[in-house]
Enzyme design. Sequence first.
Site, mmCIF file in Angstrom:
data_model
loop_
_atom_site.group_PDB
_atom_site.id
_atom_site.type_symbol
_atom_site.label_atom_id
_atom_site.label_comp_id
_atom_site.label_asym_id
_atom_site.label_seq_id
_atom_site.Cartn_x
_atom_site.Cartn_y
_atom_site.Cartn_z
ATOM 1 N N GLY A 67 0.831 -1.215 0.000
ATOM 2 C CA GLY A 67 0.000 0.000 0.000
ATOM 3 C C GLY A 67 0.856 1.251 0.000
ATOM 4 O O GLY A 67 0.486 2.281 0.568
ATOM 5 N N GLY B 193 -0.479 4.758 -0.778
ATOM 6 C CA GLY B 193 -1.616 5.274 -0.010
ATOM 7 C C GLY B 193 -1.241 6.456 0.867
ATOM 8 O O GLY B 193 -0.135 7.003 0.782
ATOM 9 N N GLN B 194 -2.184 6.809 1.746
ATOM 10 C CA GLN B 194 -2.025 8.017 2.560
ATOM 11 C C GLN B 194 -0.788 7.944 3.460
ATOM 12 O O GLN B 194 -0.044 8.909 3.588
ATOM 13 C CB GLN B 194 -3.293 8.206 3.419
ATOM 14 C CG GLN B 194 -3.373 9.540 4.127
ATOM 15 C CD GLN B 194 -4.477 9.588 5.185
ATOM 16 O OE1 GLN B 194 -5.155 8.583 5.441
ATOM 17 N NE2 GLN B 194 -4.642 10.731 5.802
ATOM 18 N N ASP C 50 2.442 -1.926 -4.668
ATOM 19 C CA ASP C 50 1.135 -1.269 -4.747
ATOM 20 C C ASP C 50 0.503 -1.601 -6.088
ATOM 21 O O ASP C 50 1.200 -1.815 -7.085
ATOM 22 C CB ASP C 50 1.295 0.254 -4.606
ATOM 23 C CG ASP C 50 0.010 0.937 -4.152
ATOM 24 O OD1 ASP C 50 0.023 1.515 -3.055
ATOM 25 O OD2 ASP C 50 -0.988 0.883 -4.884
ATOM 26 N N ASP D 21 -0.709 -7.006 -6.873
ATOM 27 C CA ASP D 21 -2.004 -7.094 -6.190
ATOM 28 C C ASP D 21 -1.831 -8.039 -4.998
ATOM 29 O O ASP D 21 -1.564 -9.237 -5.190
ATOM 30 C CB ASP D 21 -3.022 -7.640 -7.201
ATOM 31 C CG ASP D 21 -4.439 -7.651 -6.637
ATOM 32 O OD1 ASP D 21 -4.589 -7.661 -5.395
ATOM 33 O OD2 ASP D 21 -5.384 -7.673 -7.445
ATOM 34 N N ILE D 22 -2.007 -7.533 -3.771
ATOM 35 C CA ILE D 22 -1.774 -8.402 -2.612
ATOM 36 C C ILE D 22 -2.802 -9.524 -2.511
ATOM 37 O O ILE D 22 -2.607 -10.462 -1.758
ATOM 38 C CB ILE D 22 -1.727 -7.658 -1.244
ATOM 39 C CG1 ILE D 22 -2.950 -6.809 -1.011
ATOM 40 C CG2 ILE D 22 -0.466 -6.911 -1.028
ATOM 41 C CD1 ILE D 22 -3.091 -6.437 0.458
ATOM 42 N N TYR E 111 -14.443 -3.214 7.469
ATOM 43 C CA TYR E 111 -13.048 -2.807 7.680
ATOM 44 C C TYR E 111 -12.587 -3.183 9.097
ATOM 45 O O TYR E 111 -11.531 -3.794 9.283
ATOM 46 C CB TYR E 111 -12.968 -1.292 7.464
ATOM 47 C CG TYR E 111 -11.675 -0.620 7.831
ATOM 48 C CD1 TYR E 111 -10.468 -0.962 7.228
ATOM 49 C CD2 TYR E 111 -11.662 0.413 8.779
ATOM 50 C CE1 TYR E 111 -9.290 -0.298 7.553
ATOM 51 C CE2 TYR E 111 -10.491 1.081 9.102
ATOM 52 C CZ TYR E 111 -9.315 0.716 8.491
ATOM 53 O OH TYR E 111 -8.154 1.371 8.818
ATOM 54 N N LYS F 143 -9.753 -5.948 10.315
ATOM 55 C CA LYS F 143 -8.557 -5.515 11.056
ATOM 56 C C LYS F 143 -8.371 -6.333 12.342
ATOM 57 O O LYS F 143 -7.254 -6.675 12.714
ATOM 58 C CB LYS F 143 -8.634 -4.016 11.368
ATOM 59 C CG LYS F 143 -8.332 -3.139 10.163
ATOM 60 C CD LYS F 143 -6.864 -3.239 9.760
ATOM 61 C CE LYS F 143 -6.516 -2.370 8.586
ATOM 62 N NZ LYS F 143 -5.081 -2.440 8.230
HETATM 63 C C1 AKB Z 1 -10.975 5.134 8.397
HETATM 64 O O1 AKB Z 1 -11.593 6.182 8.629
HETATM 65 O O2 AKB Z 1 -11.479 4.130 7.920
HETATM 66 C C2 AKB Z 1 -9.511 5.100 8.781
HETATM 67 C C3 AKB Z 1 -9.334 4.571 10.158
HETATM 68 C C4 AKB Z 1 -9.874 5.315 11.301
HETATM 69 O O3 AKB Z 1 -8.758 3.541 10.318
HETATM 70 N N1 AKB Z 1 -8.919 6.389 8.658
#
Ligand code: AKB
Length: 318
Positions: A10, A13-14, A34, A52-53, A141, A145
């Site tokens: 990544g 990314g940011q 990436d 591509d992971i 998400y 995680k």
């Molecule tokens: C999101 O908003 O999904 C991320 C995070 C808080 O992990 N920036």
Amino acid sequence: MAAMKILLTGAGGQIGTDMLPILVARGDEVLAFDLAPRPDTCPPEVEWVRGDITYAEEVNTAVERFQPDRIFHLAAILSAVGEGVPHRAWRVNMDGTYNIFEAARLFDVEQVFYTSTIAAFGPGLDQPVGDQVSLRPTTMYGLTKVAGELLGEYYEQKFGIDFRGVRFPGLINAGIPGGGTSDYALFMFVDGMREGRYAAFCTPEAMIPFMYMPDAIRATLELSDAPKEKLTQSIYNIAAMSPTAAEIADAVRARIPGVELTFEPNEALQAILDSWPDALDDSRARADWGWNHEFDLDGMSDDLIPKVRALIDEPQHA
Ligand code: AKB
């Protein structure tokens, strides 16, 4: 710390965009992995591999050839985007993370550093939220995680891979937002300056933990370099500030005269914010490896404004 070989997933990314020059300045040899093509911002010393992971062969080929000492696994589909494409979030965040651990096992990578998040937590917890609480996230998400955290601990116990990581707050930098629900803060600065206005998708009272990117990158490198015997756990909360959205807007208004910042809450996104902690207890990170944030809201805002101005003056972002 001696220079190392670091593979960054990544990398475009940011976080990766800001981390690459810092790794290069430390003298590390870096392979950036990436899906996206090499950006102009990538330092020339970095090798950029498009891959591509979610495809194990592509990950394995890169890891086998480069033989990294450490992998910083940053690639992920974030919360707001992930709720729109949950299958893709599952593929990238779960299959991709599994592929990284497998490659680390197969090719003897010493350390995998994992970037977890406040989204690993669910609603109803006592504030500030410590690291040793029940993790019951409500987003795709967040749940991926949590599973990634557990997978890393499994690989450490079973195969001896040095696994460590942080739970990042919402991150703010002079960058392009990555599809997170915390992005309203970044948009206040970037769109506030670029457009002169921004309507935030949250309420003025919305409150989650935030961190300025230089602190986030320093935390990553300090924990990655910390002696293993000092660590009492693998994943650490880290904290810096917990402003409300209204307080962030005031900090922007104080520095961009005439900017118009308003609030038009989006129900689904506000519900995600409401499910996350207001504030984190990061006392274990402070005790174990000496974590200490540098930037509060004012310090960050003062530092950020000229960087946002430089970003939007670049032709590709104008
Ligand atoms: C999101 O908003 O999904 C991320 C995070 C808080 O992990 N920036």
